[in-house]
Design a protein around this motif. Structure first.
Motif, PDB file in Angstrom:
ATOM      1  N   ASN A 146      -0.861  -1.085 -10.348  1.00 29.40           N
ATOM      2  CA  ASN A 146      -0.864  -0.855 -11.801  1.00 29.40           C
ATOM      3  C   ASN A 146       0.059  -1.816 -12.529  1.00 29.40           C
ATOM      4  N   ASN A 150      -1.101  -4.802 -15.177  1.00 29.46           N
ATOM      5  CA  ASN A 150      -0.568  -4.940 -16.538  1.00 29.46           C
ATOM      6  C   ASN A 150       0.012  -6.323 -16.760  1.00 29.46           C
ATOM      7  N   LYS A 201      -5.421  -2.149 -25.272  1.00 33.72           N
ATOM      8  CA  LYS A 201      -6.501  -3.025 -24.813  1.00 33.72           C
ATOM      9  C   LYS A 201      -7.828  -2.660 -25.463  1.00 33.72           C
ATOM     10  N   GLY A 210      -2.532   3.702 -16.583  1.00 33.26           N
ATOM     11  CA  GLY A 210      -1.763   2.962 -15.587  1.00 33.26           C
ATOM     12  C   GLY A 210      -0.293   3.368 -15.545  1.00 33.26           C
TER      13      GLY A 210
HETATM   14 MG   LIG Z   1      -2.525  -0.771 -16.998  1.00 33.50          MG
END
Ligand SMILES: [Mg+2]
Ligand SMILES: Nc1ncnc2c1ncn2[C@@H]1O[C@H](COP(=O)(O)OP(=O)(O)OP(=O)(O)O)[C@@H](O)[C@H]1O
Length: 386
Positions: A146, A150, A201, A210
């Protein structure tokens, strides 16, 4: 100045009655989400297995092949969402054991590399002499994947990501640090980024689960998360208390005997969900096995009536009326040579992991794919033959 934020527990946990109400709310949401993820995993198992069967029947030049591959991609993404959802709700570690974080990251380095594209430099700076921490391998992998995902989204091509481990001897804590050269995190994002479903996003690019997952796992394991960010350098440091027990060997390093059936084995499939049962039976029959199947009551009656022997039982863990392990032990009274594979979308339930560890019965996690099912079945049959 780098901004620092120190996270030790989820936001919204205050004191007294308020904390109790929060806890009850969280538990209700966790139960609901766990139930949704369970149903989802059953449906995704059906979709993924049929997609594979369909792909086998379509030639490489066929016009619908690309469409079917898109269905497969979407189903795989949905499976990741279901597993994130379960991770957020999970209250207990799956199988905490003393682990070497460097070893876990080295073993998972191929998967981590696949998360980033080739135009981004990914460096590993791992300390080979870490004291162990009490954690679960899958959970540690999920944290790293995760954080790296990112970081990937934050750096443009040509950027750098580093995954480091280390030991803070003063505090006796072991840490994983993921650093990127990305655009940094604005104050208003930093305040909310650990909230489930918070994302900056584009639709379809991020679910916002996440960091909620990273936080849920970290808090559960008694760890902390520190974030330092300025434009051009962001570092997430997740640290855990070191423990003194020796590290246990990773079972994946053990060799599992492969079984190539000379004589076809007879398999009993016990599953209450008719769609999952149907596709499980189809996959096993197609692989050349003889299959008998039913929900628990029917399956027991068939096993009792059968004069030939059953070699393997494939049973769902959670079923109305009777659990998978119970069905297995009843079938084994009549068919003592039968080995078992359990299927579950519920490994987060501590008793599933405990049962599996105690009895040595392998658990196949839903959603599974055709190869996953066949491999697990062959490995179980191989161990029986060994
Ligand atoms: Mg993420
Ligand atoms: N390394 C980073 N650099 C810049 N922004 C970040 C970084 N890590 C997280 N963020 C911000 O925090 C938000 C929440 O992150 P989180 O991982 O929870 O969800 P997501 O990445 O948007 O979606 P998902 O992880 O579910 O695919 C991101 O949308 C992004 O704005």
């Amino acid at each position: 100045m780098p901004i620092q934020c120190h996270v030790t527990r989820p936001p919204g946990t205050h004191g007294g009655d308020e904390r109790l109400t929060d806890q009850l709310k969280t538990e209700a949401i966790a139960r609901l989400a766990g139930g949704v993820a369970h149903d989802f995993n059953n449906l995704l198992t059906v979709i993924l297995c049929y997609v594979q069967l369909a792909l086998d029947g379509i030639g490489p030049e066929d016009a619908v092949r690309a469409d079917v591959l898109e269905i497969k991609n979407a189903a795989e993404s949905a499976a990741r969402v279901a597993s994130q959802l379960l991770a957020v709700c999970r209250r207990e570690p799956e199988a905490p054991a003393p682990l070497d974080l460097t070893g876990v990251i080295q073993d998972a380095s191929d998967i981590v590399r696949r998360v980033v594209s080739e135009d981004i430099a990914l460096e590993f700076d791992l300390d080979g002499h870490l004291p162990p921490v009490e954690a679960d391998r899958g959970q540690v992998e999920r944290i790293v994947i995760n954080l790296v995902a990112n970081a990937r989204d934050a750096v443009s091509s040509g950027g750098r990501i580093s995954v480091a481990t280390g030991h803070d001897a003063d505090e006796n804590r072991v840490f994983i640090r993921v650093t990127d050269t990305g655009y940094g995190i604005a104050d208003e994002v930093r305040e909310r980024m650990f909230e489930p479903y918070f994302t900056t996003k584009a639709p379809g690019k991020g679910t916002g689960l996440g960091l909620a997952t990273v936080q849920a796992i970290t808090v559960q394991l008694g760890g902390t998360i520190d974030v330092e960010t300025i434009a051009g350098r962001t570092a997430f440091t997740v640290s855990f208390p070191a423990c003194s027990a020796p590290v246990r060997a990773h079972p994946a390093h053990r060799q599992i005997a492969r079984h190539r059936a000379a004589t076809p084995a007879r398999i009993l499939v016990v599953e209450d969900d008719p769609l999952v049962r149907k596709v499980t039976v189809e996959v096993l029959e197609e692989a050349g096995f003889e299959v008998i199947h039913g929900e628990p009551g029917e399956a027991l009656a068939q096993a009792d009536a059968l004069s030939a022997s059953i070699d393997l039982i494939v049973a769902d863990v959670v079923m109305p009326g009777m659990s998978g392990p119970e069905v297995v032990s009843r079938v084994q009274r009549k068919h003592p040579g039968a080995v078992a594979v359990l299927m579950s979308g519920h490994l987060e339930h501590p008793s599933v992991a405990d049962d599996s560890a105690r009895t040595g019965t392998p658990v196949l996690l839903k959603p599974f794919k055709r190869e996953g099912l066949i491999d697990r079945v062959r490995a179980a049959l191989g161990q029986r033959a060994a």
